[in-house]
Design an enzyme around this catalytic site. Sequence first.
Site, mmCIF file in Angstrom:
data_model
loop_
_atom_site.group_PDB
_atom_site.id
_atom_site.type_symbol
_atom_site.label_atom_id
_atom_site.label_comp_id
_atom_site.label_asym_id
_atom_site.label_seq_id
_atom_site.Cartn_x
_atom_site.Cartn_y
_atom_site.Cartn_z
ATOM 1 N N GLY A 1 46.796 9.929 30.562
ATOM 2 C CA GLY A 1 45.926 10.235 29.427
ATOM 3 C C GLY A 1 44.475 10.429 29.800
ATOM 4 O O GLY A 1 43.595 10.363 28.937
ATOM 5 N N GLY A 2 44.201 10.639 31.069
ATOM 6 C CA GLY A 2 42.828 10.873 31.491
ATOM 7 C C GLY A 2 41.994 9.609 31.631
ATOM 8 O O GLY A 2 40.826 9.677 32.018
ATOM 9 N N HIS B 1 44.861 24.183 32.048
ATOM 10 C CA HIS B 1 46.040 23.346 32.243
ATOM 11 C C HIS B 1 47.267 24.230 32.032
ATOM 12 O O HIS B 1 47.539 24.676 30.920
ATOM 13 C CB HIS B 1 46.025 22.191 31.227
ATOM 14 C CG HIS B 1 47.227 21.291 31.309
ATOM 15 N ND1 HIS B 1 47.133 19.953 31.579
ATOM 16 C CD2 HIS B 1 48.546 21.545 31.143
ATOM 17 C CE1 HIS B 1 48.347 19.416 31.594
ATOM 18 N NE2 HIS B 1 49.223 20.374 31.314
ATOM 19 N N HIS C 1 41.363 14.426 26.529
ATOM 20 C CA HIS C 1 42.418 14.625 27.521
ATOM 21 C C HIS C 1 43.807 14.693 26.889
ATOM 22 O O HIS C 1 44.805 14.572 27.592
ATOM 23 C CB HIS C 1 42.395 13.533 28.600
ATOM 24 C CG HIS C 1 41.113 13.478 29.372
ATOM 25 N ND1 HIS C 1 40.725 14.465 30.254
ATOM 26 C CD2 HIS C 1 40.114 12.560 29.376
ATOM 27 C CE1 HIS C 1 39.561 14.138 30.785
ATOM 28 N NE2 HIS C 1 39.158 13.007 30.255
ATOM 29 N N GLU D 1 50.658 16.462 37.975
ATOM 30 C CA GLU D 1 51.658 15.420 37.863
ATOM 31 C C GLU D 1 52.954 16.029 37.357
ATOM 32 O O GLU D 1 52.980 17.178 36.907
ATOM 33 C CB GLU D 1 51.213 14.310 36.904
ATOM 34 C CG GLU D 1 51.010 14.768 35.467
ATOM 35 C CD GLU D 1 50.496 13.649 34.585
ATOM 36 O OE1 GLU D 1 50.032 12.624 35.121
ATOM 37 O OE2 GLU D 1 50.564 13.809 33.356
ATOM 38 N N ARG E 1 60.367 13.778 31.452
ATOM 39 C CA ARG E 1 60.860 13.634 30.071
ATOM 40 C C ARG E 1 60.648 14.933 29.323
ATOM 41 O O ARG E 1 60.077 15.889 29.853
ATOM 42 C CB ARG E 1 60.083 12.521 29.362
ATOM 43 C CG ARG E 1 58.581 12.785 29.398
ATOM 44 C CD ARG E 1 57.784 11.850 28.553
ATOM 45 N NE ARG E 1 56.373 11.894 28.844
ATOM 46 C CZ ARG E 1 55.521 12.836 28.458
ATOM 47 N NH1 ARG E 1 55.961 13.866 27.755
ATOM 48 N NH2 ARG E 1 54.238 12.780 28.766
ATOM 49 N N VAL F 1 55.963 16.851 24.242
ATOM 50 C CA VAL F 1 55.659 17.081 22.827
ATOM 51 C C VAL F 1 55.745 18.579 22.526
ATOM 52 O O VAL F 1 56.262 19.002 21.488
ATOM 53 C CB VAL F 1 54.249 16.552 22.488
ATOM 54 C CG1 VAL F 1 53.885 16.867 21.044
ATOM 55 C CG2 VAL F 1 54.155 15.058 22.762
ATOM 56 N N ARG G 1 49.025 20.636 17.033
ATOM 57 C CA ARG G 1 49.386 19.268 16.660
ATOM 58 C C ARG G 1 48.481 18.850 15.502
ATOM 59 O O ARG G 1 47.249 18.830 15.643
ATOM 60 C CB ARG G 1 49.203 18.315 17.835
ATOM 61 C CG ARG G 1 50.017 18.689 19.047
ATOM 62 C CD ARG G 1 49.930 17.618 20.116
ATOM 63 N NE ARG G 1 50.493 18.076 21.382
ATOM 64 C CZ ARG G 1 50.672 17.287 22.437
ATOM 65 N NH1 ARG G 1 50.329 16.005 22.377
ATOM 66 N NH2 ARG G 1 51.182 17.765 23.555
#
Length: 456
Positions: A164-165, A208, A235, A288, A292, A295, A339
């Site tokens: 999460g930064g 990103h 982030h 990274e 999983r 979202v 989101r």
Amino acid sequence: MFKKILVANRGAIAARIIRTLKNMNIAVVAIYSEADQHLPYLKLADETYELKGSIAKDTYLNQDRIIEIVKMSGVDGVHPGYGFLAENSEFSKRLEEMGVKFIGPSTKWINLMADKNQARQIMANYSMPLGKGSSILPDDEEEVKKIAAEIGYPVLVKPANGGGGIGMLPVYEESKLISTVERAKNTSEKYFSDSNVYLESYFEDPRHIEFQILADAEGNVIHLYERDCSIQRRHQKIIEESPAPNISFKEIEKIGEQVQQSIQQIGYDNVGTVELLRGKDGNYSFLEMNTRLQVEHAVTEEIIGIDLVKAQIESAAKIPLRQILPGKIEKNGHAIEVRLYAEDPITFYPSPGTLKTYVLPKVENVRVETGFEEGNVISPFYDPMIAKIIVHEATREKCIEVLSNYLKLIQIEGVKTNIPFLIYTLNSPEFIAGNISTNLASTLAKRMKDENKLTK
């Protein structure tokens, strides 16, 4: 194939997984905290079990209670969704030892990728694009300075087991290095109970870009194209899309092939996402791997027409990729997801409360993923995401138009939402032109505040 699966999550992802399980004729066991007892998707489950309490550690992170429910309900699989226990190797190992399948990769891959520095070291042995970086930093200050000089400034100090930064700090000159490393260590210890940090080359104003991976137990791996997730606040991603704007298909094919080969070479065996940073010069660096479902998986689902939750479950059931996939996978059109959060649109602080009015109209080519209905409470105990809105159209321009118009139709009363910021971003010259980076959201938030555009 599985007969009964426990969904170890809540909200939009629990509702999403339950929908696919019902379509696959797999019995569903749902769990809920006291705060979530009235959420609508629970009515769709075949069995429900309460988790006493409301805070995460007592409920969706309470392994002992969830394992107890696994035994009571007799499930043969557990789908963790994302967040909570989705990347907890201790939980997946406990399930494996019980003979219950964790719907995700084998425990060894969760373990390996959880340590970001270890994951970098492993990926350095394969085809993965990788910027300069270090191993875990030693205590010797002179040695740390030497390592940073070899990488070249600016460098980024990163927690080895972070996320999460949090604790990630850039350093532009040697005089600030040691104090920054100490600050990052203290933050890492506080949030992750691990003070280990390392250095990476720092990408200024990066994008990103991530690749969706689908693998099977036979060692077959395919990448299902890219997502651009550069629009982030604190982030955390808030707008995701595919294809990535202003990046050629040739470039994506090349990087995607490198990513796919690397993951195939290590022997990964389920759904995952490889995240990379893309610098202004077009170079990529491995960030990274998330072991999983993401979202933003719906963005990929829309452009390739594959149910990734179903594919993930089939892979966990050891069905080979050649049977999971319909044949050659090709992109179709453009998809953008936003989101929708219960939060202040300028400060981004959470705004929990009751959804006194909650109307999300049905519109063609607009997909809504939510775990709530009118009258439900957005609890202060969990992430304040209310819904994900996904638009799939022939072009990016049409996606932006449809999505922006749809957001204006949404009616929500009782909590603040980030809708004004989402609309402002979608209609900004930078976003429309595809001139995006991980710093754009903060630039637009400041501009929006200055222009006093706080009207929906």
